[in-house]
Design an enzyme around this catalytic site. Structure first.
Site, PDB file in Angstrom:
ATOM      1  N   ASP A 220       0.797  -0.977  -0.116  1.00  0.00           N
ATOM      2  CA  ASP A 220       0.120   0.269   0.162  1.00  0.00           C
ATOM      3  C   ASP A 220       0.446   1.063  -0.059  1.00  0.00           C
ATOM      4  O   ASP A 220       2.150   1.149   0.523  1.00  0.00           O
ATOM      5  CB  ASP A 220      -1.354  -0.018   0.905  1.00  0.00           C
TER       6      ASP A 220
ATOM      7  N   LEU B 265      11.229 -20.820  -4.234  1.00  0.00           N
ATOM      8  CA  LEU B 265      10.114 -19.687  -3.556  1.00  0.00           C
ATOM      9  C   LEU B 265       8.784 -20.022  -4.884  1.00  0.00           C
ATOM     10  O   LEU B 265       8.580 -19.722  -5.994  1.00  0.00           O
ATOM     11  CB  LEU B 265      10.587 -18.312  -4.218  1.00  0.00           C
TER      12      LEU B 265
ATOM     13  N   HIS C  75       3.084   3.321  -8.982  1.00  0.00           N
ATOM     14  CA  HIS C  75       2.343   1.789  -9.371  1.00  0.00           C
ATOM     15  C   HIS C  75       3.819   1.463 -10.157  1.00  0.00           C
ATOM     16  O   HIS C  75       4.185   0.293  -9.177  1.00  0.00           O
ATOM     17  CB  HIS C  75       1.159   1.935  -9.565  1.00  0.00           C
TER      18      HIS C  75
END
Length: 248
Positions: free
Chosen positions: A22, A133, A39
Site C-alpha cells: 500500500d 520460492l 505504481h
C-alpha cells in the site's frame, strides 16, 4: 552499506509471508508525480523484495497486487495497472524462472483481458516445477469473493453439509495447497484487512509500517521478520509460560 545478518533461528523464520503493498499513489503525490508513477516505483521495489524473501529463507510470498474493488478506480489508473502487469511478466518472467521462483495466480482471471490471461497462464505453466520460492500474485482478488467461490464449488460438487470441514474449505480456496500466512505485512500505516486472505489470516501475525511500499526496503523487511520472531503465537490457547505459572 553492508547488510546486517538476519539474527533469527531458522525455526522462527515464517514459512509464508503475505504483503499488502500500500501507499504507491501517496508516494507519487508527495513527489508531485502521477499516481501511476508510484505504481511503477512499487513494481520496481517488488523485484528487490522478492530477492530479499529468497535470501531470508521464506518459502511462500503472497502479494496483493489488484483487488476486486480496485476496478472502481479511475479508468486511466486501472488501464495503467493492467499495462504494468503485462510489462512485468514480459520483463521479469525469465529471470524469475531462472531464480527458481514458482508463480501462481490467486483470484479470478475471467475479467482480465484475454492477452493478459494468456501471459499469466504461460508464466504459471513455465514455472510450475520451481521450488525455491512460491510467489502467489493476488490479482483481481477479493477475500469474500474467494470464500463465495469456494462455497459455490462445494455445492456444485454435491458435498453434504456435514462433510464440510475447515480442511475441505481450504482445498476449495484459490490458495489450495499453500500454508496459511504466518506473517502479513502492510505498508503505509493503514490499519485495515482490505478483504485480503480473510479465511487464511485467522491466526496470522501482522506487521504494520508507515513506510510507503516503494520505500519498503530490505532493512524494514528484516525488522518485520525479527519482530515476528519475538511474537508468542498462541492460536487461542495460553503460552507455555502462563501455563507453568497457573500450575505453580
Amino acid at each position: 552499506m553492508t547488510d546486517t545478518p538476519l539474527n533469527i533461528p531458522l525455526e522462527k523464520i515464517p514459512q509464508h509471508v503475505a504483503m499488502i503493498m500500500d501507499g504507491n499513489g501517496r508516494w507519487a503525490i508527495q513527489r508531485g508525480l502521477p499516481r501511476l508513477a508510484g505504481h511503477k516505483a512499487g513494481t520496481e521495489n517488488l523485484r528487490r523484495v522478492i530477492r530479499s524473501t529468497v535470501e531470508f529463507g521464506v518459502k511462500y510470498l503472497t502479494i496483493y497486487a489488484f483487488s476486486t474493488e480496485n476496478w472502481g478506480r479511475p479508468a486511466e489508473e486501472v488501464n495503467g495497472l493492467m499495462l504494468i502487469l503485462q510489462n512485468v511478466i514480459d520483463r521479469e518472467l525469465n529471470e524469475l524462472h531462472k531464480e527458481g521462483v514458482q508463480l501462481r495466480h490467486i483470484g479470478r482471471l475471467e475479467r482480465l483481458d484475454p492477452a493478459i490471461q494468456k501471459k499469466v497462464m504461460h508464466a504459471i505453466e513455465l514455472t510450475k516445477n520451481n521450488d525455491r520460492l512460491v510467489l502467489n500474485v493476488a490479482f483481481n482478488y477479493g477475500g469474500r469473493d474467494e470464500i463465495v467461490n469456494a462455497i459455490q464449488n462445494i455445492i456444485r460438487d454435491g458435498i453434504p453439509a456435514e462433510e464440510v470441514t475447515d480442511e475441505m474449505v481450504n482445498r476449495y480456496l484459490f490458495t489450495a495447497g499453500v500454508p496459511d500466512p504466518d506473517l502479513i505485512i502492510r505498508t503505509s500505516g493503514e490499519l485495515r484487512v482490505s478483504n485480503f486472505l480473510i479465511w487464511q489470516a485467522a491466526y496470522s501475525e501482522w506487521y504494520i509500517t508507515p513506510t510507503f511500499w516503494p520505500d519498503f526496503d530490505k532493512e524494514e523487511y528484516r525488522r518485520a521478520l525479527e519482530t515476528f520472531s519475538n511474537r508468542d503465537r498462541r492460536y487461542g490457547k495460553v503460552s507455555s509460560g502462563e501455563l507453568q505459572e497457573s500450575n505453580a
